[in-house]
Scaffold this motif. Structure first.
Motif, PDB file in Angstrom:
ATOM      1  N   GLU A 138      37.309  36.775  31.223  1.00  0.00           N
ATOM      2  CA  GLU A 138      36.904  38.135  31.571  1.00  0.00           C
ATOM      3  C   GLU A 138      36.422  38.944  30.372  1.00  0.00           C
ATOM      4  O   GLU A 138      35.824  40.015  30.552  1.00  0.00           O
ATOM      5  CB  GLU A 138      38.078  38.862  32.237  1.00  0.00           C
ATOM      6  N   ILE A 139      36.687  38.446  29.155  1.00  0.00           N
ATOM      7  CA  ILE A 139      36.214  39.181  27.973  1.00  0.00           C
ATOM      8  C   ILE A 139      35.155  38.377  27.213  1.00  0.00           C
ATOM      9  O   ILE A 139      34.602  38.847  26.226  1.00  0.00           O
ATOM     10  CB  ILE A 139      37.380  39.535  27.032  1.00  0.00           C
ATOM     11  N   ALA A 140      34.872  37.167  27.685  1.00  0.00           N
ATOM     12  CA  ALA A 140      33.947  36.275  26.977  1.00  0.00           C
ATOM     13  C   ALA A 140      32.569  36.898  26.794  1.00  0.00           C
ATOM     14  O   ALA A 140      31.981  36.838  25.704  1.00  0.00           O
ATOM     15  CB  ALA A 140      33.833  34.942  27.721  1.00  0.00           C
ATOM     16  N   GLN A 154      35.905  28.529  19.791  1.00  0.00           N
ATOM     17  CA  GLN A 154      35.211  27.376  20.368  1.00  0.00           C
ATOM     18  C   GLN A 154      36.012  26.780  21.522  1.00  0.00           C
ATOM     19  O   GLN A 154      35.473  26.459  22.583  1.00  0.00           O
ATOM     20  CB  GLN A 154      34.981  26.309  19.292  1.00  0.00           C
ATOM     21  N   SER A 155      37.312  26.642  21.297  1.00  0.00           N
ATOM     22  CA  SER A 155      38.185  26.066  22.324  1.00  0.00           C
ATOM     23  C   SER A 155      38.256  26.941  23.569  1.00  0.00           C
ATOM     24  O   SER A 155      38.198  26.433  24.701  1.00  0.00           O
ATOM     25  CB  SER A 155      39.589  25.872  21.738  1.00  0.00           C
ATOM     26  N   GLU A 156      38.358  28.262  23.376  1.00  0.00           N
ATOM     27  CA  GLU A 156      38.427  29.165  24.527  1.00  0.00           C
ATOM     28  C   GLU A 156      37.127  29.150  25.324  1.00  0.00           C
ATOM     29  O   GLU A 156      37.143  29.154  26.564  1.00  0.00           O
ATOM     30  CB  GLU A 156      38.741  30.597  24.063  1.00  0.00           C
ATOM     31  N   THR A 186      30.045  34.718  33.466  1.00  0.00           N
ATOM     32  CA  THR A 186      31.455  35.045  33.676  1.00  0.00           C
ATOM     33  C   THR A 186      31.631  36.510  34.038  1.00  0.00           C
ATOM     34  O   THR A 186      30.851  37.363  33.616  1.00  0.00           O
ATOM     35  CB  THR A 186      32.273  34.736  32.405  1.00  0.00           C
ATOM     36  N   PRO A 187      32.677  36.825  34.828  1.00  0.00           N
ATOM     37  CA  PRO A 187      32.931  38.235  35.194  1.00  0.00           C
ATOM     38  C   PRO A 187      33.380  39.031  33.976  1.00  0.00           C
ATOM     39  O   PRO A 187      33.937  38.480  33.024  1.00  0.00           O
ATOM     40  CB  PRO A 187      34.069  38.129  36.228  1.00  0.00           C
TER      41      PRO A 187
END
Length: 415
Positions: free
Chosen positions: A71-73, A99-101, A182-183
Motif C-alpha cells: 500500500e505504500i510501494a 528489493q525484497s519487499e 498497487t493500491p
C-alpha cells in the motif's frame, strides 16, 4: 544533476532473504548544494512479529493500523524515481530490504548507483560518524526519518571534502521503474502514532449507554465478583476481544451493576496493577507500558506522566489490596509456548527465549515449541502481535497471556 535520495529502513531482523520485513521506511530527497528538499516516511505493517522493539522502538500495537508495504510501494516509488543514486548508511542493507519487499509484490526494483555514508565517513555507526564529523544528530537513533536526515546531513558534509563523488554519480545509469498497479494506502508516521489519543474502548461506551448511572456505593457483591473475574481474565492478554467485550456488557447489565460501580472496579484493577509495579519503588519501561495499556482498555485513555504519578502516590497511602486476582491462578502442569522477543528483564538482563522456557519449566509448566490445539497458554510480549503463533492461537481460541502478567502469576519479579 538530479537530486540524491537518502533512504533508511527499520526491520524485524537482519535477513531480507528469509522472513524479515520492513517496519518503517524513510526517503529524503537532497540537492547537495541546497539540502533536503522533500521527505517521505511511514510505518509499515510487517504482517508478522515486529522483532527487536528494544532497537527500533516499535511495538505490534504501533504497527497494527499501519499500511502494508504493497500500500505504500507506489508512494515510495514516486520519491525513488526522482534520482538515479540511492544513499544510506550501510546502504546495501537498506537496498536489499527494499528489493525484497518489492519482489514480494511482484515488482523488480531497478539497479541503482549507491553512495554509502558509512564507507565515505570512514566506518562506524551513523551516530558515531556524525559525532566524528561534527554533524548534529537530532531525534531517536533507529527511527527511519531521523536516521535518513542524519545521513543526508553527513553526506553533505562529506561532499564538501569529496566533490569528486558527485562527478562519479553524474555518469550513472538511469533507474527505470515499471508502472505500479498497487493500491495506495494512507501513510502513517511514527510521530502521528506517538501523538494519537486513543478512543474510549467500544465496550466501555456500551456500558455507559446501557447501565444506569447509579452510585459508586450501591454494590451487588455477586455480580461484581463475576464481572471482576471476567475482566481480570479478559485483560490478561493485554487486549479486549469482541466476544469478551460482549460478555462484560452482558454480565454488568444482567447483574444490575451501575456504571459508577463499573468505573470503580476498573479503577481498582488499575490501582492493583500499579501497586504490583510499585512494590520495589520503581517503575520500569515495561511496567509503565503495561499500566498504560490497561488504562486505555479500562476506558481511562492514555495517562499523562502527572496522572501516573498520582496513581503511584495513591498506592503508597492506600490499604494494600488483594493482588492475587491478577494472574494468580495455578498454572502448574499446563503447557506454555512463547512468541516473539521477550520485553521483560531480570536484574537488567533481557529475558531470552531460552531463559523464559527454563523459568517456566522450573515453575512446573510444560514448554512447547509450537502452537497446537492442545496448547494451554501462549505468552506474548505485545498484545497485538501478528506472529504466526499468535494468529494460530487466536484461531483455535487458545488462552493468550501478556508477558508481564505471566511472570507475575508465577511469582517471578521482573524489571
Amino acid at each position: 544533476m538530479k537530486p540524491l535520495v537518502v533512504i533508511d529502513v527499520e526491520t524485524t531482523g537482519l535477513n531480507p532473504y528469509r522472513h524479515d520485513r520492513v517496519v518503517e521506511v524513510a526517503a529524503v530527497l537532497v540537492l547537495p548544494e541546497k539540502g533536503i528538499q522533500a521527505e517521505l516516511t511511514t510505518l509499515v505493517n510487517p504482517e508478522r512479529d515486529v522483532g527487536p522493539t528494544s532497537i527500533h522502538g516499535l511495538s505490534a500495537s504501533d504497527l497494527i493500523h499501519a499500511p502494508r508495504f504493497a500500500e505504500i510501494a507506489a508512494h515510495l516509488v514516486e520519491v525513488l524515481r526522482s534520482s538515479d543514486v540511492l544513499v544510506g548508511h550501510n546502504v546495501r542493507f537498506d537496498v536489499s530490504f527494499l528489493q525484497s519487499e518489492y519482489r514480494r509484490i511482484g515488482v523488480e526494483m531497478p539497479p541503482y548507483t549507491t553512495l554509502d555514508t558509512m564507507a565515505i565517513a570512514g566506518g562506524g555507526t551513523l551516530s558515531a560518524c556524525c559525532a566524528e564529523h561534527g554533524v548534529k544528530y537530532d531525534g531517536r537513533v533507529h527511527a527511519a526519518l531521523q536516521d535518513a536526515r542524519a545521513a543526508a546531513c553527513l553526506l553533505q558534509t562529506m561532499l564538501l571534502r569529496r566533490p569528486d563523488l558527485l562527478t562519479q554519480c553524474a555518469s550513472c545509469t538511469p533507474a527505470v521503474w515499471p508502472t505500479l498497479e498497487t493500491p495506495r494506502g494512507r501513510l502513517l508516521s511514527r510521530e502521528s502514532v506517538e501523538r494519537a489519543i486513543p478512543a474510549v474502548p467500544t465496550y466501555v461506551q456500551h456500558l455507559a449507554k446501557r447501565l444506569s448511572v447509579g452510585s459508586a456505593d450501591a454494590s451487588h457483591p455477586e455480580g461484581e465478583r463475576d464481572y471482576r473475574a471476567l475482566l481480570w481474565r479478559a485483560l490478561e492478554d493485554g487486549r479486549i476481544e469482541e466476544s469478551e467485550s460482549e460478555a462484560l456488557v452482558e454480565v454488568a447489565t444482567n447483574w444490575g451493576i451501575s456504571f459508577k460501580r463499573v468505573e470503580a472496579i476498573h479503577l481498582g484493577y488499575l490501582s492493583e496493577l500499579a501497586k504490583a509495579a510499585w512494590a520495589d519503588r520503581q517503575i520500569t519501561d515495561v511496567e509503565r507500558r503495561e499500566i498504560q495499556i490497561a488504562a486505555q482498555l479500562l476506558g481511562f485513555r492514555r495517562l499523562t506522566d502527572e496522572q501516573l504519578q498520582d496513581l503511584l502516590r495513591s498506592c503508597e497511602i492506600s490499604v494494600s489490596l488483594e493482588t492475587a486476582a491478577i494472574g494468580g491462578e495455578e498454572l502448574v502442569g499446563q503447557s506454555v509456548c512463547f512468541t516473539g522477543e521477550c520485553a521483560c528483564s531480570i536484574h537488567g538482563q533481557i529475558i531470552s527465549r531460552e531463559m523464559a522456557e527454563q523459568l517456566a519449566a522450573e515453575k512446573g509448566l510444560r514448554v512447547m515449541l509450537s502452537v497446537t490445539k492442545e496448547l494451554d497458554l501462549l505468552v506474548v510480549a505485545d498484545p497485538n502481535t501478528q506472529s504466526g503463533k499468535a494468529k494460530k492461537a487466536r484461531k483455535h481460541g487458545i488462552r493468550i497471556v501478556h508477558e508481564p502478567v505471566f511472570w507475575r502469576s508465577l511469582g517471578i519479579a521482573v524489571d
